[in-house]
Motif scaffolding. Structure first.
Motif, PDB file in Angstrom:
ATOM      1  N   SER A   1      42.777  60.363  68.394  1.00  0.00           N
ATOM      2  CA  SER A   1      42.776  59.611  69.906  1.00  0.00           C
ATOM      3  C   SER A   1      43.669  58.566  70.005  1.00  0.00           C
ATOM      4  CB  SER A   1      41.063  58.758  69.596  1.00  0.00           C
ATOM      5  OG  SER A   1      41.071  58.547  70.980  1.00  0.00           O
TER       6      SER A   1
ATOM      7  N   SER B   1      40.517  62.563  73.016  1.00  0.00           N
ATOM      8  CA  SER B   1      40.508  61.701  74.423  1.00  0.00           C
ATOM      9  C   SER B   1      41.707  60.711  74.269  1.00  0.00           C
ATOM     10  CB  SER B   1      38.941  60.879  74.410  1.00  0.00           C
ATOM     11  OG  SER B   1      39.078  60.119  73.139  1.00  0.00           O
TER      12      SER B   1
ATOM     13  N   GLN C   1      39.886  65.588  77.221  1.00  0.00           N
ATOM     14  CA  GLN C   1      38.356  65.021  76.948  1.00  0.00           C
ATOM     15  C   GLN C   1      38.201  63.648  77.495  1.00  0.00           C
ATOM     16  OE1 GLN C   1      36.058  66.468  74.857  1.00  0.00           O
ATOM     17  NE2 GLN C   1      37.427  68.425  74.399  1.00  0.00           N
TER      18      GLN C   1
END
Length: 396
Positions: free
Chosen positions: A216, A239, A265
């Motif tokens: 991430s 994400s 995401q």
């Protein structure tokens, strides 16, 4: 009656002897191809070496040292080099400071499952095919490995599972294809191999595979180079990612990234570039992109192939996405040689002492030169030297 019984017993024994002989011959043959001295020293070089090793469950290597003496497990030969008899067996590196090096057509293929390695290089046709390879970041405070992996050669690293990788390089037709892959940084897919002669006609790597790009808040560079690279593959990003994704076949009949699936995401930005080959080719045809409301997609290329919910752009819009400097590097003196992992891990500076715990290893009909025999010879030499010194003292 007694004579008949003895005759039957003799007949049964005669029948069993050839069968028993074949079993023992097969057992000795298997033992001879998997020597503890070879795999514990990380020196599996040659045909029928470390082949059909009778490992079950999880086998920790080296069994008698903290690390491989050279800092890596070398498998160099062919399809009879580095293979386990049990498809469910896993080789766990004792130290994640060591790396795996498989060189030769078919080496480390079809069940040479390795975990806790620091890096991995698989070179030539079919190397690491059908195997599961997992890398682990080293916890050594003095530095460990850059967890990169390189696959070069037709069908190399295909139909397997690759995990724990920082950046992955796949070169050669069908390299890293029909595989399940997890990387935390970059992915390079190139249809052209350095080490194998490239076949005529359309070629590409990373086909029909599932790629998960974790990490991430990370940067990701994905390059799909070659007529059929990344065709029918899926790419799922964590994400808050910043992504540079290029599909380049460089031929008029190219179809890089055709029917690929990209999933974001949330909180991510992707620059999707399909513009290099936009005359006569069909790069990105059928490509789909699924995103959340907080994701952004900017597209360069033919309007006909622009995914839904992507904004047409004339330049990159997600900002600078730096490329990860991959540690797998080509040989500058010989460009035909495969990439090397030598720069991925810190070199071994001291000889690792033998571990004193008792380990169970596969025996061999070729009795290795054991520590016991070496110690006995040292003891005899010391004893002779002591006797000579005693005689000199006595007559001086």
């Amino acid at each position: 009656m007694g004579r008949q019984k003895r005759a039957c017993m003799m007949d049964d024994t005669a029948l069993l002897q050839p069968r028993l002989g074949r079993i023992l011959e097969k057992e000795a043959e298997t033992q001879d191809t998997c020597q503890p001295l070879d795999y514990n020293n990380g020196d599996c070089v040659g045909k029928n070496t470390c082949f059909e090793c009778d490992f079950t469950g999880k086998k920790i290597l080296p069994a008698n040292k903290d690390r491989f003496p050279t800092g890596f497990l070398q498998c160099q030969g062919d399809s009879t080099t580095c293979n386990t008899a049990d498809a469910g067996a896993t080789i766990k590196f004792r130290s994640s400071l060591d790396y795996l090096y498989c060189k030769g057509a078919g080496t480390c293929s079809d069940t040479w499952n390795v975990e806790n390695a620091g890096a991995a290089c698989c070179a030539y046709r079919g190397s690491c095919h059908g195997s599961k390879i997992s890398l682990t970041p080293a916890s050594d405070p003095d530095g460990g490995c850059q967890n990169d992996m390189c696959c070069d050669g037709i069908d190399s690293c295909s139909e397997g599972e690759l995990k724990g990788i920082e950046s992955l390089t796949c070169r050669g037709n069908r390299a890293c294809s029909s595989a399940t892959v997890e990387v935390s940084r970059d992915l390079l897919c190139d249809g052209d191999s350095i080490v194998n002669q490239n076949p005529s006609g359309p070629r590409g790597s990373c086909k029909q595979s599932s790629f998960t790009l974790s990490g991430s808040d990370g940067y990701h560079v994905v390059d799909c180079l070659g007529q059929t690279s990344c065709v029918d593959s899926s790419f799922e990003f964590a994400s808050n990612s910043r992504i540079s994704f290029a599909c380049t076949s460089s031929t008029n009949d190219g179809r890089a990234c055709r029917n690929a699936e990209i999933t974001l995401q949330g909180g991510s930005c992707i620059d999707l570039d399909c513009s290099v080959n936009n005359v006569g080719g069909s790069d990105c045809e059928g490509l789909t992109l699924t995103k959340e409301g907080s994701d952004s997609c900017y597209y360069q290329g033919p309007e006909d192939y622009r995914p839904d919910d992507c904004t047409e752009a004339n330049t990159t819009r997600c900002g600078d996405v730096p490329r990860d400097p991959v540690c797998c590097q080509p040989d500058l003196l010989d460009p035909t040689e495969p990439d090397s992992c030598a720069d991925c891990c810190a070199p071994v500076t001291t000889t690792a002492p033998d571990i004193t715990t008792t380990t169970t290893t596969t025996t061999s009909k070729k009795k290795p030169y054991s520590d016991f025999r070496r110690n006995r010879r040292t003891e005899r030499r010391n004893s002779r030297q002591h006797r000579r010194q005693s005689r000199q003292y006595k007559y001086s």
